[in-house]
Scaffold this motif. Structure first.
Motif, PDB file in Angstrom:
ATOM      1  N   LYS A  25       0.863  -1.290  -0.070  1.00  6.69           N
ATOM      2  CA  LYS A  25       0.013   0.108  -0.077  1.00  6.69           C
ATOM      3  C   LYS A  25       0.883   1.285   0.140  1.00  6.69           C
ATOM      4  N   TYR A  26       0.539   2.227  -0.693  1.00  2.11           N
ATOM      5  CA  TYR A  26       1.110   3.536  -0.791  1.00  2.11           C
ATOM      6  C   TYR A  26       1.743   3.936   0.676  1.00  2.11           C
ATOM      7  N   GLY A  27       0.696   4.218   1.509  1.00  3.54           N
ATOM      8  CA  GLY A  27       1.304   4.817   2.871  1.00  3.54           C
ATOM      9  C   GLY A  27       2.310   3.813   3.436  1.00  3.54           C
ATOM     10  N   ALA A  28       2.247   2.510   3.369  1.00  2.00           N
ATOM     11  CA  ALA A  28       3.256   1.549   3.933  1.00  2.00           C
ATOM     12  C   ALA A  28       4.688   1.882   3.204  1.00  2.00           C
ATOM     13  N   ALA A  29       4.655   1.904   1.940  1.00  2.00           N
ATOM     14  CA  ALA A  29       5.634   2.033   1.267  1.00  2.00           C
ATOM     15  C   ALA A  29       6.282   3.506   1.521  1.00  2.00           C
ATOM     16  N   LYS A  30       5.637   4.576   1.695  1.00  2.00           N
ATOM     17  CA  LYS A  30       6.065   5.932   2.071  1.00  2.00           C
ATOM     18  C   LYS A  30       6.730   5.789   3.705  1.00  2.00           C
ATOM     19  N   ARG A  31       6.013   4.954   4.465  1.00  2.00           N
ATOM     20  CA  ARG A  31       6.565   5.049   5.686  1.00  2.00           C
ATOM     21  C   ARG A  31       7.959   4.171   5.664  1.00  2.00           C
ATOM     22  N   LEU A  32       8.218   3.157   4.724  1.00  2.00           N
ATOM     23  CA  LEU A  32       9.290   2.655   4.613  1.00  2.00           C
ATOM     24  C   LEU A  32      10.407   3.393   4.307  1.00  2.00           C
ATOM     25  N   ALA A  33      10.184   4.235   2.998  1.00  2.00           N
ATOM     26  CA  ALA A  33      11.132   4.963   2.377  1.00  2.00           C
ATOM     27  C   ALA A  33      11.424   6.058   3.663  1.00  2.00           C
ATOM     28  N   ARG A  34      10.508   6.498   4.295  1.00  2.00           N
ATOM     29  CA  ARG A  34      10.887   7.768   5.421  1.00  2.00           C
ATOM     30  C   ARG A  34      11.997   6.853   6.437  1.00  2.00           C
ATOM     31  N   ALA A  35      11.478   5.708   6.873  1.00  2.00           N
ATOM     32  CA  ALA A  35      12.212   5.003   7.810  1.00  2.00           C
ATOM     33  C   ALA A  35      13.897   4.484   7.223  1.00  2.00           C
ATOM     34  N   LEU A  36      14.059   4.429   5.744  1.00  2.00           N
ATOM     35  CA  LEU A  36      15.371   4.180   5.581  1.00  2.00           C
ATOM     36  C   LEU A  36      16.029   5.477   5.050  1.00  2.00           C
ATOM     37  N   GLY A  37      15.198   6.641   5.113  1.00  2.00           N
ATOM     38  CA  GLY A  37      15.957   7.873   4.790  1.00  2.00           C
ATOM     39  C   GLY A  37      16.231   8.216   3.294  1.00  2.00           C
ATOM     40  N   VAL A  38      15.293   7.426   2.524  1.00  2.00           N
ATOM     41  CA  VAL A  38      15.539   7.568   0.942  1.00  2.00           C
ATOM     42  C   VAL A  38      14.053   7.853   0.284  1.00  2.00           C
ATOM     43  N   PRO A  39      14.277   8.530  -0.814  1.00  3.88           N
ATOM     44  CA  PRO A  39      12.952   8.841  -1.466  1.00  3.88           C
ATOM     45  C   PRO A  39      12.494   7.276  -1.994  1.00  3.88           C
ATOM     46  N   MET A  40      10.778   7.430  -2.252  1.00  4.33           N
ATOM     47  CA  MET A  40      10.244   6.246  -2.753  1.00  4.33           C
ATOM     48  C   MET A  40      10.805   5.579  -3.862  1.00  4.33           C
ATOM     49  N   GLU A  41      11.249   6.177  -4.805  1.00  2.00           N
ATOM     50  CA  GLU A  41      11.800   5.930  -6.050  1.00  2.00           C
ATOM     51  C   GLU A  41      12.948   5.068  -5.826  1.00  2.00           C
ATOM     52  N   GLU A  42      13.674   5.145  -4.691  1.00  2.00           N
ATOM     53  CA  GLU A  42      15.080   4.349  -4.675  1.00  2.00           C
ATOM     54  C   GLU A  42      14.537   3.027  -4.169  1.00  2.00           C
ATOM     55  N   LEU A  43      13.207   2.872  -3.672  1.00  2.55           N
ATOM     56  CA  LEU A  43      12.967   1.376  -3.298  1.00  2.55           C
ATOM     57  C   LEU A  43      12.534   0.406  -4.404  1.00  2.55           C
ATOM     58  N   GLU A  44      12.483   0.958  -5.621  1.00  3.24           N
ATOM     59  CA  GLU A  44      12.138   0.281  -6.790  1.00  3.24           C
ATOM     60  C   GLU A  44      13.309  -0.511  -7.363  1.00  3.24           C
ATOM     61  N   GLU A  45      12.876  -1.867  -7.765  1.00  6.53           N
ATOM     62  CA  GLU A  45      14.067  -2.678  -8.195  1.00  6.53           C
ATOM     63  C   GLU A  45      14.544  -2.162  -9.418  1.00  6.53           C
ATOM     64  N   GLU A  46      15.692  -2.195  -9.854  1.00  6.54           N
ATOM     65  CA  GLU A  46      16.069  -1.990 -11.314  1.00  6.54           C
ATOM     66  C   GLU A  46      15.817  -3.164 -11.867  1.00  6.54           C
ATOM     67  N   GLU A  47      15.062  -3.186 -13.233  1.00  7.44           N
ATOM     68  CA  GLU A  47      15.108  -4.202 -14.050  1.00  7.44           C
ATOM     69  C   GLU A  47      16.383  -4.685 -14.793  1.00  7.44           C
TER      70      GLU A  47
END
Length: 63
Positions: free
Chosen positions: A41-63
């Motif tokens: 869910k968007y909110g969970a992904a946003k909290r994960l990014a915040r907890a890691l100190g990175v923008p959400m885009e950085e969580l995405e896997e590179e293909e």
């Protein structure tokens, strides 16, 4: 190595500590490290990014 796992290790966090910071269960962190966050869910992904100190885009896997 999964991007979330790499970022977690870089931040020096255990799965448990990251789960607490992101407001999810440790099982959720394990699942995200195995499968990625595409179904998160968007909110969970946003909290994960915040907890890691990175923008959400950085969580995405590179293909």
């Amino acid at each position: 190595m999964n991007e979330i796992r790499r970022l977690r290790k870089k931040a020096g966090l255990s799965q448990f500590k990251l789960a607490v910071r992101a407001g999810v269960t440790e099982t959720t962190i394990r699942n995200w490290e195995r499968r990625g966050i595409a179904d998160a869910k968007y909110g969970a992904a946003k909290r994960l990014a915040r907890a890691l100190g990175v923008p959400m885009e950085e969580l995405e896997e590179e293909e």
